[in-house]
Motif scaffolding. Structure first.
Motif, PDB file in Angstrom:
ATOM      1  N   MET A 284      11.336   9.480  -6.686  1.00 36.15           N
ATOM      2  CA  MET A 284      10.441   9.488  -5.521  1.00 36.15           C
ATOM      3  C   MET A 284       9.946   8.090  -5.168  1.00 36.15           C
ATOM      4  O   MET A 284       9.048   7.930  -4.357  1.00 36.15           O
ATOM      5  CB  MET A 284       9.244  10.395  -5.804  1.00 36.15           C
ATOM      6  CG  MET A 284       9.589  11.864  -5.951  1.00 36.15           C
ATOM      7  SD  MET A 284      10.208  12.583  -4.422  1.00 36.15           S
ATOM      8  CE  MET A 284       8.727  12.551  -3.428  1.00 36.15           C
ATOM      9  N   ALA A 285      10.532   7.048  -5.801  1.00 35.02           N
ATOM     10  CA  ALA A 285      10.038   5.690  -5.544  1.00 35.02           C
ATOM     11  C   ALA A 285      10.165   5.318  -4.081  1.00 35.02           C
ATOM     12  O   ALA A 285       9.323   4.598  -3.535  1.00 35.02           O
ATOM     13  CB  ALA A 285      10.795   4.685  -6.419  1.00 35.02           C
ATOM     14  N   ASP A 286      11.243   5.848  -3.401  1.00 36.40           N
ATOM     15  CA  ASP A 286      11.423   5.505  -1.994  1.00 36.40           C
ATOM     16  C   ASP A 286      10.503   6.309  -1.092  1.00 36.40           C
ATOM     17  O   ASP A 286      10.503   6.135   0.130  1.00 36.40           O
ATOM     18  CB  ASP A 286      12.877   5.710  -1.577  1.00 36.40           C
ATOM     19  CG  ASP A 286      13.320   7.166  -1.696  1.00 36.40           C
ATOM     20  OD1 ASP A 286      12.742   7.876  -2.545  1.00 36.40           O
ATOM     21  OD2 ASP A 286      14.217   7.583  -0.956  1.00 36.40           O
ATOM     22  N   LYS A 287       9.712   7.228  -1.680  1.00 35.16           N
ATOM     23  CA  LYS A 287       8.787   8.037  -0.901  1.00 35.16           C
ATOM     24  C   LYS A 287       7.350   7.545  -1.033  1.00 35.16           C
ATOM     25  O   LYS A 287       6.415   8.244  -0.685  1.00 35.16           O
ATOM     26  CB  LYS A 287       8.869   9.511  -1.347  1.00 35.16           C
ATOM     27  CG  LYS A 287      10.249  10.131  -1.179  1.00 35.16           C
ATOM     28  CD  LYS A 287      10.739  10.094   0.253  1.00 35.16           C
ATOM     29  CE  LYS A 287      12.096  10.756   0.405  1.00 35.16           C
ATOM     30  NZ  LYS A 287      12.626  10.663   1.772  1.00 35.16           N
ATOM     31  N   LEU A 288       7.168   6.373  -1.558  1.00 33.94           N
ATOM     32  CA  LEU A 288       5.827   5.818  -1.701  1.00 33.94           C
ATOM     33  C   LEU A 288       5.512   4.853  -0.570  1.00 33.94           C
ATOM     34  O   LEU A 288       6.364   4.064  -0.160  1.00 33.94           O
ATOM     35  CB  LEU A 288       5.691   5.087  -3.045  1.00 33.94           C
ATOM     36  CG  LEU A 288       5.783   5.946  -4.309  1.00 33.94           C
ATOM     37  CD1 LEU A 288       5.731   5.052  -5.548  1.00 33.94           C
ATOM     38  CD2 LEU A 288       4.654   6.964  -4.350  1.00 33.94           C
ATOM     39  N   ILE A 289       4.281   4.912  -0.061  1.00 34.64           N
ATOM     40  CA  ILE A 289       3.837   3.944   0.936  1.00 34.64           C
ATOM     41  C   ILE A 289       3.660   2.588   0.243  1.00 34.64           C
ATOM     42  O   ILE A 289       2.998   2.510  -0.784  1.00 34.64           O
ATOM     43  CB  ILE A 289       2.494   4.362   1.550  1.00 34.64           C
ATOM     44  CG1 ILE A 289       2.621   5.726   2.224  1.00 34.64           C
ATOM     45  CG2 ILE A 289       2.007   3.324   2.550  1.00 34.64           C
ATOM     46  CD1 ILE A 289       3.500   5.744   3.423  1.00 34.64           C
ATOM     47  N   PRO A 290       4.260   1.508   0.748  1.00 33.52           N
ATOM     48  CA  PRO A 290       4.109   0.215   0.076  1.00 33.52           C
ATOM     49  C   PRO A 290       2.673  -0.284   0.102  1.00 33.52           C
ATOM     50  O   PRO A 290       1.979  -0.184   1.115  1.00 33.52           O
ATOM     51  CB  PRO A 290       5.028  -0.716   0.880  1.00 33.52           C
ATOM     52  CG  PRO A 290       5.167  -0.055   2.213  1.00 33.52           C
ATOM     53  CD  PRO A 290       5.104   1.415   1.952  1.00 33.52           C
ATOM     54  N   THR A 291       2.217  -0.779  -1.028  1.00 31.60           N
ATOM     55  CA  THR A 291       0.886  -1.358  -1.162  1.00 31.60           C
ATOM     56  C   THR A 291       1.033  -2.753  -1.757  1.00 31.60           C
ATOM     57  O   THR A 291       1.574  -2.909  -2.847  1.00 31.60           O
ATOM     58  CB  THR A 291      -0.015  -0.499  -2.061  1.00 31.60           C
ATOM     59  OG1 THR A 291      -0.177   0.794  -1.478  1.00 31.60           O
ATOM     60  CG2 THR A 291      -1.386  -1.142  -2.235  1.00 31.60           C
ATOM     61  N   GLU A 292       0.567  -3.767  -1.026  1.00 33.06           N
ATOM     62  CA  GLU A 292       0.691  -5.139  -1.489  1.00 33.06           C
ATOM     63  C   GLU A 292      -0.403  -5.449  -2.498  1.00 33.06           C
ATOM     64  O   GLU A 292      -1.583  -5.226  -2.233  1.00 33.06           O
ATOM     65  CB  GLU A 292       0.604  -6.106  -0.315  1.00 33.06           C
ATOM     66  CG  GLU A 292       0.772  -7.571  -0.719  1.00 33.06           C
ATOM     67  CD  GLU A 292       0.718  -8.503   0.460  1.00 33.06           C
ATOM     68  OE1 GLU A 292       1.780  -9.007   0.859  1.00 33.06           O
ATOM     69  OE2 GLU A 292      -0.395  -8.733   0.988  1.00 33.06           O
TER      70      GLU A 292
ATOM     71  N   ASN B  94      10.022   6.588   5.571  1.00 32.25           N
ATOM     72  CA  ASN B  94      11.296   7.271   5.802  1.00 32.25           C
ATOM     73  C   ASN B  94      11.223   8.728   5.379  1.00 32.25           C
ATOM     74  O   ASN B  94      12.240   9.391   5.208  1.00 32.25           O
ATOM     75  CB  ASN B  94      12.430   6.557   5.043  1.00 32.25           C
ATOM     76  CG  ASN B  94      12.195   6.583   3.539  1.00 32.25           C
ATOM     77  OD1 ASN B  94      11.140   7.010   3.055  1.00 32.25           O
ATOM     78  ND2 ASN B  94      13.176   6.114   2.781  1.00 32.25           N
ATOM     79  N   TRP B  95      10.001   9.251   5.211  1.00 40.30           N
ATOM     80  CA  TRP B  95       9.846  10.651   4.840  1.00 40.30           C
ATOM     81  C   TRP B  95      10.332  11.535   5.991  1.00 40.30           C
ATOM     82  O   TRP B  95      10.081  11.239   7.169  1.00 40.30           O
ATOM     83  CB  TRP B  95       8.381  10.987   4.546  1.00 40.30           C
ATOM     84  CG  TRP B  95       7.738  10.158   3.477  1.00 40.30           C
ATOM     85  CD1 TRP B  95       8.313   9.176   2.739  1.00 40.30           C
ATOM     86  CD2 TRP B  95       6.380  10.241   3.057  1.00 40.30           C
ATOM     87  NE1 TRP B  95       7.393   8.634   1.871  1.00 40.30           N
ATOM     88  CE2 TRP B  95       6.200   9.277   2.044  1.00 40.30           C
ATOM     89  CE3 TRP B  95       5.298  11.037   3.436  1.00 40.30           C
ATOM     90  CZ2 TRP B  95       4.980   9.079   1.409  1.00 40.30           C
ATOM     91  CZ3 TRP B  95       4.078  10.852   2.795  1.00 40.30           C
ATOM     92  CH2 TRP B  95       3.925   9.879   1.775  1.00 40.30           C
TER      93      TRP B  95
END
Length: 311
Positions: free
Chosen positions: A1-9, A269-270
């Motif tokens: 599910m790593a590609d389903k996480l919202i990026p956080t800087e 990309n969900w």
């Protein structure tokens, strides 16, 4: 599910992205309080659109019409004059600059400020309450006065004074209060909320966001659930919220959910079903109907429309 996480800087990623040396405590001491303040010349560029694990306050110089845009959730806010900008970690944000301008900025993490800002103050400040407008226009005189706070923090940061961080926290709190005061001075008195129950309601609502994964869906979606957690009758909660905001509790919940839905549809990309589950809907068809009722578009129509604009 790593590609389903919202990026956080993270702070480390911020320093890498901006080409600065990474402070040693961020590499070797997890959870360490961190603060930094700088004066820079911002050139033409666009920052990544993401959330952050730190707070940021910027004071920009006069830019002029068309000089910059703040993309804040689903809003596009023009940066046409000197202003204070408060970055809430929970809100995906990006700044596109088309003309260079000078600015001060300070950034800090939660351990640096935790326990120092009362809840009522947090509710009134966009740093902590994403429902509050993040950009506050300032006059030349106001900018000069606010710039003194940044300069004093810079001077203190460079000293060996053992209690400098306490002094910097005091200056930071003054800056936060000045932002609230300036913003409220430009609002009608009726829009200023001071009721503790309303503040607690917004705190509960906002702590659910951001939604970072379909695997951790929203739980609080009805006025009755909020009333239970606040230990009041739902009718009392509705009455107090309506009195102080001129909106029903349900309307406020719907607005916040729709704002998050637009953010997820625009910046992940969900698929539609995953967005629906993340927002607490058991069935995607219910989410489609809900979204269209409140926006006049289906989620897919909104997503495709945004892609066409971006192209």
């Amino acid at each position: 599910m790593a590609d389903k996480l919202i990026p956080t800087e993270s702070l480390v990623q911020f320093y890498k992205r901006t080409g600065q040396d990474i402070p040693p405590e961020l590499l070797h001491e997890s959870g360490k309080a961190h603060f930094n303040v700088r004066e820079t010349l911002t050139c033409t560029r666009k920052t990544p659109f993401n959330r952050r694990d730190y707070f940021k306050i910027c004071l920009s110089s006069t830019t002029g019409k068309g000089s910059g845009i703040l993309l804040y959730n689903d809003q596009e806010i023009q940066l046409n004059q000197s202003c204070l900008i408060f970055t809430n970690p929970a809100v995906p944000t990006s700044i596109e600059v088309t003309a260079p301008f000078n600015r001060f900025y300070c950034l800090f993490n939660m351990p640096f400020i935790e326990g120092h800002i009362p809840r009522d103050v947090q509710y009134a400040c966009p740093l902590f309450n994403p429902a509050v407008q993040p950009v506050i226009p300032v006059t030349k005189e106001e900018r000069e006065r606010l710039g003194v706070y940044f300069t004093q923090m810079q001077v203190l940061q460079a000293t060996d004074y053992p209690f400098k961080w306490d002094m910097i926290r005091n200056l930071l709190q003054l800056l936060i209060h000045e932002g609230i005061r300036l913003q409220q001075s430009r609002q009608a008195p009726a829009s200023l909320v001071r009721d503790r129950l309303v503040n607690d309601f917004f705190a509960l609502l906002n702590q659910q966001f951001p939604v970072d994964s379909p695997e951790t869906p929203l739980k609080l979606l009805t006025p009755a659930r909020f009333a239970d957690l606040l230990h009041v009758h739902v009718n009392h909660l509705n009455s107090v919220v309506k009195k102080h905001t001129n909106k029903t509790t349900r309307e406020i919940i719907h607005e916040r959910v729709i704002t998050e839905a637009k953010t997820l549809l625009r910046n992940t990309n969900w698929n539609i079903a995953e967005v629906a589950y993340a927002l607490g809907f058991e069935y995607p068809s219910h989410f489609n109907k809900y979204f269209k009722q409140l926006t006049t578009q289906t989620p897919l129509e909104f997503r495709m429309g945004k892609k066409m604009v971006a192209a």
